[in-house]
Design a protein around this motif. Sequence first.
Motif, PDB file in Angstrom:
ATOM      1  N   ARG A   1      19.291  45.717 -25.178  1.00  0.00           N
ATOM      2  CA  ARG A   1      18.629  44.654 -26.517  1.00  0.00           C
ATOM      3  C   ARG A   1      18.514  43.629 -25.935  1.00  0.00           C
ATOM      4  N   ASN A   2      18.367  42.797 -25.003  1.00  0.00           N
ATOM      5  CA  ASN A   2      18.155  41.781 -24.560  1.00  0.00           C
ATOM      6  C   ASN A   2      16.660  41.943 -23.631  1.00  0.00           C
ATOM      7  N   GLY A   3      17.005  43.562 -23.289  1.00  0.00           N
ATOM      8  CA  GLY A   3      15.492  43.754 -22.084  1.00  0.00           C
ATOM      9  C   GLY A   3      14.376  43.839 -23.050  1.00  0.00           C
ATOM     10  N   GLN A   4      14.464  44.706 -24.043  1.00  0.00           N
ATOM     11  CA  GLN A   4      13.813  44.789 -25.483  1.00  0.00           C
ATOM     12  C   GLN A   4      13.253  43.965 -26.276  1.00  0.00           C
ATOM     13  N   SER A   5      13.986  42.457 -26.242  1.00  0.00           N
ATOM     14  CA  SER A   5      13.443  41.678 -26.990  1.00  0.00           C
ATOM     15  C   SER A   5      13.202  40.490 -25.324  1.00  0.00           C
ATOM     16  N   LEU A   6      12.759  40.330 -24.731  1.00  0.00           N
ATOM     17  CA  LEU A   6      12.822  40.309 -23.199  1.00  0.00           C
ATOM     18  C   LEU A   6      11.022  40.289 -23.711  1.00  0.00           C
ATOM     19  N   GLN A   7      11.424  42.470 -22.984  1.00  0.00           N
ATOM     20  CA  GLN A   7       9.738  43.112 -23.027  1.00  0.00           C
ATOM     21  C   GLN A   7       8.745  42.629 -24.816  1.00  0.00           C
ATOM     22  N   MET A   8       8.771  41.842 -25.477  1.00  0.00           N
ATOM     23  CA  MET A   8       8.208  41.900 -26.836  1.00  0.00           C
ATOM     24  C   MET A   8       8.296  40.338 -26.484  1.00  0.00           C
ATOM     25  N   ALA A   9       9.246  39.804 -25.965  1.00  0.00           N
ATOM     26  CA  ALA A   9       8.827  37.866 -25.435  1.00  0.00           C
ATOM     27  C   ALA A   9       7.558  38.110 -25.141  1.00  0.00           C
ATOM     28  N   TRP A  10       7.552  38.618 -23.363  1.00  0.00           N
ATOM     29  CA  TRP A  10       6.331  38.982 -23.099  1.00  0.00           C
ATOM     30  C   TRP A  10       5.035  39.400 -23.385  1.00  0.00           C
ATOM     31  N   ARG A  11       4.895  40.483 -24.102  1.00  0.00           N
ATOM     32  CA  ARG A  11       4.157  40.906 -24.904  1.00  0.00           C
ATOM     33  C   ARG A  11       3.397  39.484 -25.752  1.00  0.00           C
ATOM     34  N   ASP A  12       4.404  39.533 -26.749  1.00  0.00           N
ATOM     35  CA  ASP A  12       4.048  38.266 -27.509  1.00  0.00           C
ATOM     36  C   ASP A  12       2.689  36.635 -26.660  1.00  0.00           C
ATOM     37  N   TYR A  13       3.837  37.150 -25.932  1.00  0.00           N
ATOM     38  CA  TYR A  13       3.002  36.129 -24.092  1.00  0.00           C
ATOM     39  C   TYR A  13       1.648  36.308 -24.497  1.00  0.00           C
TER      40      TYR A  13
END
Length: 120
Positions: free
Chosen positions: A63-75
């Motif tokens: 779950r946190n890995g998906q959140s991290l991926q979304m944060a990098w994509r948004d960044y």
Amino acid sequence: MSDEKVIHIFKPSDDLPPCPMEVKSSSPVFHCNHRSLQIDTHERTVRCDACCAMLDPFDYIARNGQSLQMAWRDYRIVRDRIKALNESVERLAREEKRLKASIRRTKQKIPDRLDVRGEP
């Protein structure tokens, strides 16, 4: 007057009967984001400090890995948008500089005082 044209007005009663139902919650509505964790390396368990729930380590990491991926994509999206806006600002600044120089050249060509009335 005939009975067909008589309008009857019914006034509601001031007495309201008691409600026959009462809903009680078996547990309070609580959603924990699991911000603070206890990690037991010996037993290989993960427990939330706030709600004391045992968490599956794999699910938590996934779950946190998906959140991290979304944060990098948004960044990346924001960084690319900022880069495009900076390029646009630079382009507009160059255009402004060019137009100001054009106005300055045009003013130099026009005499200081222009007589528009036609007076001598």
